[in-house]
Scaffold this motif. Structure first.
Motif, PDB file in Angstrom:
ATOM      1  N   ARG A   9       0.846  -1.179   0.000  1.00  0.00           N
ATOM      2  CA  ARG A   9       0.000   0.000   0.000  1.00  0.00           C
ATOM      3  C   ARG A   9       0.884   1.232   0.000  1.00  0.00           C
ATOM      4  O   ARG A   9       1.790   1.359   0.808  1.00  0.00           O
ATOM      5  CB  ARG A   9      -0.840  -0.019   1.274  1.00  0.00           C
ATOM      6  N   GLU A  21      -8.593  14.012   0.598  1.00  0.00           N
ATOM      7  CA  GLU A  21      -9.915  13.437   0.808  1.00  0.00           C
ATOM      8  C   GLU A  21     -10.962  14.513   1.100  1.00  0.00           C
ATOM      9  O   GLU A  21     -12.072  14.445   0.618  1.00  0.00           O
ATOM     10  CB  GLU A  21      -9.848  12.450   1.983  1.00  0.00           C
TER      11      GLU A  21
ATOM     12  N   PHE B  13     -19.021   2.633   9.891  1.00  0.00           N
ATOM     13  CA  PHE B  13     -19.608   3.971   9.782  1.00  0.00           C
ATOM     14  C   PHE B  13     -19.806   4.520  11.176  1.00  0.00           C
ATOM     15  O   PHE B  13     -20.147   3.777  12.084  1.00  0.00           O
ATOM     16  CB  PHE B  13     -20.964   3.918   9.084  1.00  0.00           C
ATOM     17  N   ASP B  16     -24.324   9.250  14.276  1.00  0.00           N
ATOM     18  CA  ASP B  16     -24.464  10.134  15.433  1.00  0.00           C
ATOM     19  C   ASP B  16     -25.287   9.507  16.552  1.00  0.00           C
ATOM     20  O   ASP B  16     -25.025   9.713  17.724  1.00  0.00           O
ATOM     21  CB  ASP B  16     -25.138  11.445  15.014  1.00  0.00           C
ATOM     22  N   LEU B  57     -16.128   4.775  -4.041  1.00  0.00           N
ATOM     23  CA  LEU B  57     -17.062   5.791  -3.546  1.00  0.00           C
ATOM     24  C   LEU B  57     -17.087   5.810  -2.029  1.00  0.00           C
ATOM     25  O   LEU B  57     -17.450   6.803  -1.415  1.00  0.00           O
ATOM     26  CB  LEU B  57     -18.465   5.524  -4.093  1.00  0.00           C
ATOM     27  N   GLU B  58     -16.741   4.668  -1.430  1.00  0.00           N
ATOM     28  CA  GLU B  58     -16.555   4.617   0.017  1.00  0.00           C
ATOM     29  C   GLU B  58     -15.131   4.144   0.232  1.00  0.00           C
ATOM     30  O   GLU B  58     -14.590   3.386  -0.561  1.00  0.00           O
ATOM     31  CB  GLU B  58     -17.507   3.602   0.673  1.00  0.00           C
ATOM     32  N   ARG B  59     -14.552   4.583   1.358  1.00  0.00           N
ATOM     33  CA  ARG B  59     -13.199   4.181   1.632  1.00  0.00           C
ATOM     34  C   ARG B  59     -13.249   3.174   2.769  1.00  0.00           C
ATOM     35  O   ARG B  59     -13.884   3.418   3.788  1.00  0.00           O
ATOM     36  CB  ARG B  59     -12.407   5.415   2.047  1.00  0.00           C
ATOM     37  N   GLY B  63      -7.792  -2.780   5.487  1.00  0.00           N
ATOM     38  CA  GLY B  63      -7.704  -3.832   4.489  1.00  0.00           C
ATOM     39  C   GLY B  63      -7.339  -3.280   3.131  1.00  0.00           C
ATOM     40  O   GLY B  63      -7.265  -2.066   2.938  1.00  0.00           O
TER      41      GLY B  63
ATOM     42  N   LYS C 101     -18.923  14.342   2.759  1.00  0.00           N
ATOM     43  CA  LYS C 101     -18.523  13.878   4.081  1.00  0.00           C
ATOM     44  C   LYS C 101     -17.197  14.512   4.436  1.00  0.00           C
ATOM     45  O   LYS C 101     -16.253  14.428   3.661  1.00  0.00           O
ATOM     46  CB  LYS C 101     -18.350  12.354   4.068  1.00  0.00           C
ATOM     47  N   LYS C 106     -21.217  18.471  10.536  1.00  0.00           N
ATOM     48  CA  LYS C 106     -22.399  18.851  11.319  1.00  0.00           C
ATOM     49  C   LYS C 106     -22.086  19.946  12.315  1.00  0.00           C
ATOM     50  O   LYS C 106     -22.871  20.879  12.490  1.00  0.00           O
ATOM     51  CB  LYS C 106     -22.952  17.635  12.049  1.00  0.00           C
ATOM     52  N   HIS C 171     -22.242  10.273  -7.200  1.00  0.00           N
ATOM     53  CA  HIS C 171     -21.405   9.075  -7.349  1.00  0.00           C
ATOM     54  C   HIS C 171     -21.132   8.793  -8.824  1.00  0.00           C
ATOM     55  O   HIS C 171     -20.005   8.509  -9.224  1.00  0.00           O
ATOM     56  CB  HIS C 171     -22.080   7.873  -6.702  1.00  0.00           C
ATOM     57  N   ARG C 174     -18.595  11.098 -10.120  1.00  0.00           N
ATOM     58  CA  ARG C 174     -17.246  10.770  -9.652  1.00  0.00           C
ATOM     59  C   ARG C 174     -16.655   9.646 -10.487  1.00  0.00           C
ATOM     60  O   ARG C 174     -15.496   9.687 -10.880  1.00  0.00           O
ATOM     61  CB  ARG C 174     -17.296  10.345  -8.196  1.00  0.00           C
ATOM     62  N   ILE C 175     -17.490   8.655 -10.782  1.00  0.00           N
ATOM     63  CA  ILE C 175     -17.012   7.551 -11.610  1.00  0.00           C
ATOM     64  C   ILE C 175     -16.764   8.046 -13.029  1.00  0.00           C
ATOM     65  O   ILE C 175     -15.862   7.581 -13.711  1.00  0.00           O
ATOM     66  CB  ILE C 175     -18.024   6.389 -11.556  1.00  0.00           C
TER      67      ILE C 175
END
Lengths: 305, 368, 277
Positions: A9, A21, B13, B16, B57-59, B63, C101, C106, C171, C174-175
């Motif tokens: 990695r 990010e 995730f 809250d 799209l998600e990290r 892993g 995100k 918030k 999404h 982004r792709i």
């Protein structure tokens, strides 16, 4: 089956990865955050310090709670509080009743007429506070040229010095508020009324509910979020009423129409007592925040968002 | 060489209200080049999250993800050589179909001629030529679906990702699109990762199926194997419709006792069950492996069970008969001419060649 | 029976609504009709509800006595700039708060939102000192504009609005190798057009009608906005009824025209971001 790729990695410095990010997101909110820091946070902090100082451009002097002590011993301050509360109680609940009643009647109309009345009732809202004040200044003209005096003249009454007498000045400001625009509230109420499922009323009809009980048991509870919204925004706005006072009465006669917002303005910019004005403004802020929190509690306990 | 590999992938995730929620708990798998793999499971099982992690799209929380021969952990979606088809199609509403199809290639700064060629090629594969200059809202659901697929095709990706692409279509169209997707896979010779909650879709499309539940991979196998040898009670209950029946049994010697019946354990299974003497077991049997006594059967007729019928549902090609064993309801899918009515005492034949056993504590399969 | 009571209800409703509409409109009518009546001596003049003779003399006097063209220009300039900055920055931030995100999303949003409770009077004095004494921006466009570049209320509205847009499009983009700003610019903004239009209209009207801040930071007649100018005219010359009404009309008319031509946005836009219940 082939062997795993011979690659580890890639290690990135944590800061760079963080920026990569989230950098864009932070960039997107940068302007509002900077503006918040410069034009809200700094002024609030500064005003707070100022309220404990004898402010002067040459160098301020710490005077502890003197500004607050002066404030509570000032009759005009208490009079302005009283006026603000009377103005709020005199306008907000009455306006909500008027707005609700008008919405209820408009809701009975056909679509085309709904739009017509919505537009008519909304119209004054696009005119500025200055324009409205100028026009009402003319309506309240103390001579028999004033529109209101001409109107009461039809009933044989003598002209009244509406804005020039302590007994009628504050009421005049309230009256003009009643006849202002109810458009925004009406639109919100109508949207809420349109959202009530017809089946609720049909079920009530089957149960032989009277029109009155349908109103109290079905319509009104479902209007509560809108009513509370109008209440909160109405109270916040009316606690800060300024333009009409400034242009129509300058707080007079004999401080009969001095509201807290006008008092702050006049303390600051007529008498250049910035420290005292800051102290007064924090009282106003505290009042508004307490009232808002009480209302927010209503919102969160009673209302599904 | 577009294999996709997960190495001990975790995804958490932070919510809250609920605190940390584990969507994927330590996934390991390899999807081979040109393979059609379907992820299936109930909603919230982590299948869509897995797909989104492949897409970038998600990290992942920890892993490694490998696509082709690259570790893609730190790569943006655009650099992963993948394309994705979304559940709600996600067509750009303000662009024409042509613009929708070419948007990605334009962003990648491909030559104009190349883009045009790719777009018209995809349009002809999917039969979209006539509507190429329309906006998505002027298209039917099935046509939008094709555009969404077309947008993936023009990219010529190593891996296609499908996120429940058929769930917004009506039943008839869904069957048709299923066939089209199957053909497309053969034609494109690409690796496809496909997510669905519909086990019929999974069984018909997947060369291999990954069954997930609660963020954990339950089994990875071909459709036939999943059906014949479910690894645990979850897979057994999830694959197959109506789902597999579970019956509580107690093993004593070479007998299985259940409420209202005793079965002799066939010799072929005796060895596998030898550890379970005087213990409780779960017997699993699919509805289609229970028949009525009055119908001719090729199976061993010794495994009988008499029960009072509760409900009979007539489906035309077959009947579903419900009865109780202990406190569990058992479904039998029987020949439509089988006699039976509610309240009737009926003798059923269990096809014991097709039964499954599960350990009641671990819920894992006991192979025999 | 039922229909009879319904008819009575409808008649009562109509009468009340018509009466109230007249009451609502009368001040505006009074303004317009007052601005086109004139006599030589203002003191003895009593304007009529239905005039026999129309005159543009009040307008001539108002335009003659004041710098009104400059005021209108200032208002137009300030309102236009603030509309552009608010629409762009509020939608950008609203999008980030609704769809992206990032750590602190918030928290930052709620801190910003909670500042809506702070009355303007609190920040006013330090803000005034900051602009006039510290930055030395007194009597400049910059001073009028700066604090209003993007309002928290608008960010809140845009966040509400952006939340309703489908995330899958982001999404997909982004792709499709679209950069993060590209997603906002090429995908989100075109989809958010109705919301942006409403935001633009309300911001423009609010900026046009704003009085207090421009009033505080301007002192020369050239730098006044139309509202500040009109107010100064009221202070300077309260006796010329016709000219006052002409001024009020000049200040209000552009917004009324805007209202009548974009009525739909006004009447539907209110409900964006407001109570859903």
């Amino acid at each position: 089956m082939q062997t795993a790729p011979a690659q580890t990695r890639p290690s990135r410095p944590p800061m760079k990865g963080y920026l990569r990010e989230y950098g864009w997101a932070y960039l997107f909110i940068l302007a509002p955050v900077l503006l918040f820091l410069i034009f809200t946070l700094y002024p609030v902090a500064s005003a707070f310090l100022m309220s404990f100082q004898q402010y002067s451009i040459m160098g301020s002097e710490w005077i502890g709670a003197d500004n607050y002590t002066r404030m509570v011993h000032d009759d005009v301050f208490w009079k302005s509080m009283r006026n603000t509360v009377i103005f709020t109680l005199g306008t907000v609940p009455v306006n909500i009743v008027i707005t609700y009643a008008l919405s209820f009647f408009i809701f009975q109309m056909k679509n085309k007429w709904q739009t017509f009345f919505k537009a008519t009732m909304y119209l004054p809202a696009v005119a500025s506070g200055v324009t409205i004040s100028v026009v009402w200044l003319a309506i309240y003209d103390p001579t028999n040229a004033g529109l209101l005096n001409r109107f009461i003249g039809l009933f044989g009454l003598d002209p009244v010095i509406w804005l020039g007498k302590s007994s009628t000045a504050l009421f005049s400001l309230i009256l003009m508020n009643w006849l202002g625009s109810h458009g925004a509230g009406i639109i919100l109420y109508l949207a809420a009324m349109g959202g009530i499922p017809k089946s609720l009323y049909e079920a009530a009809d089957i149960d032989h509910a009277s029109g009155w009980s349908k109103f109290w048991r079905i319509t009104w509870p479902l209007m509560k979020p809108t009513t509370l919204y109008l209440l909160v925004t109405g109270v916040i706005t009316s606690f800060q009423v300024f333009i009409s006072v400034y242009l129509m009465t300058q707080g007079g006669p004999n401080f009969a129409t001095t509201t807290i917002a006008y008092l702050i303005y006049s303390t600051a910019f007529n008498f250049y007592e910035f420290g005292l004005a800051a102290a007064q403004s924090f009282v106003l802020a505290a009042l508004i925040i307490v009232i808002s929190i009480i209302q927010f509690k209503y919102f969160s306990s009673d209302v599904e968002y | 060489m577009a294999r996709v590999e997960f190495r001990n992938i975790r995804k958490e995730f932070v919510d809250d209200n609920k605190g940390t929620f584990t969507a994927v708990a330590g996934s390991d798998f390899v999807i081979n080049d040109k393979e059609f793999v379907v992820f299936v499971g109930p909603s919230g099982c982590g299948k869509t999250t897995s797909l989104r992690m492949i897409a970038g799209l998600e990290r992942q929380t920890s892993g490694d993800i490998i696509i082709g021969d690259r570790v893609v952990n730190n790569l943006h979606p655009k650099d992963r050589d993948i394309a994705m088809v979304f559940q709600d199609y996600a067509l750009y509403p303000h662009m024409t179909i042509r613009e929708n199809l070419s948007f990605g290639l334009k962003n990648l700064k491909k030559p104009k001629a190349y883009i045009e060629q790719k777009v018209s090629q995809a349009a002809s594969i999917l039969g979209l030529e006539s509507m190429i200059d329309r906006k998505p809202r002027e298209l039917s659901g099935g046509q939008r679906q094709r555009v969404a697929v077309g947008r993936a095709i023009v990219r010529d990706p190593q891996v296609f990702l499908f996120d429940e692409p058929l769930s917004n279509l009506d039943a008839k169209l869904r069957v048709q699109m299923r066939v089209e997707l199957s053909e497309l896979h053969k034609r494109l010779e690409a690796t496809i990762v496909y997510v669905t909650h519909d086990q019929v879709e999974a069984m018909t499309l997947g060369e291999r199926i990954v069954v997930m539940n609660n963020g954990i991979i339950q089994q990875i196998a071909s459709p036939t194997e999943l059906y014949a040898k479910p690894q645990n009670m979850f897979v057994a209950g999830f694959i197959g419709s109506p789902p597999m029946n579970f019956i509580d049994v107690q093993k004593e010697g070479n007998l299985l006792h259940t409420e209202g019946g005793i079965f002799t354990i066939p010799d072929s299974m005796a060895g596998a069950l030898s550890h379970y003497d005087n213990r409780h077991l779960i017997l699993g049997i699919r509805p289609e492996h229970i028949t009525g006594e009055d119908m001719p059967a090729t199976t061993n007729l010794d495994y009988k069970y008499v029960a009072k019928i509760q409900v009979v549902e007539h489906l035309g090609s077959e009947n579903l008969v419900y009865f109780r064993v202990g406190n569990r309801t058992v479904t039998a899918k029987v020949h439509p001419e089988t006699t039976g009515y509610p309240g009737m005492d009926k003798t059923f034949i269990f096809n014991f060649d097709k039964v499954h056993f599960f350990d009641p504590e671990t819920e894992q399969r006991i192979d025999w | 029976m039922k229909s009879k009571s319904k008819v009575i209800m409808l008649i009562v409703a109509s009468v009340i609504l018509i009466v109230w509409s007249v009451l609502t409109i009368i001040p505006m009518y009074w303004m317009l009709i007052g601005s086109v009546q004139d006599t030589k001596s203002a003191a003895s003049f009593i304007p009529k509800m239905i005039p026999d003779v129309l005159s543009v003399a009040p307008y001539e006097r108002f335009f003659g006595k004041t710098n009104v063209m400059r005021w209108l220009f200032n208002s137009l300039l300030v309102s236009s700039i603030l509309t552009v900055t608010n629409v762009f920055l509020a939608s950008l931030a609203g999008y980030a708060f609704a769809k992206l995100k990032f750590p602190g999303n918030k928290a930052v949003f709620w801190i910003l939102l909670s500042t809506m409770m702070i009355p303007a009077q609190v920040t006013l004095i330090p803000l005034y000192i900051l602009m006039i004494d510290v930055f030395d921006l007194g009597n400049t466009y910059t001073a009028i504009l700066l604090p209003g570049i993007v309002s928290v209320g608008n960010i809140f509205l845009m966040k509400q609005y952006m939340s309703s847009l489908p995330t899958s499009l982001i999404h997909a983009a982004r792709i499709d190798a679209c950069g993060e700003f590209g997603i906002f610019w090429k995908v989100i903004l075109p989809m958010a057009k109705p919301g942006l239009a409403v935001l633009a209209i309300f911001t423009f009207v609010a900026s046009w009608n704003d009085f207090f801040w421009p009033f505080l930071v301007t002192n020369s007649t050239e730098m006044r906005t139309i509202q500040v100018g009109l107010a100064s005219f009221v202070y300077a010359d309260t006796t010329d009824f016709g000219a006052l009404m002409a001024g009020a009309t000049v200040a209000a008319l552009p917004m009324m025209i805007l209202f009548f031509s974009l009525q739909r946005y006004f009447l539907q836009g209110i409900t964006i971001g407001a109570v859903k219940g």
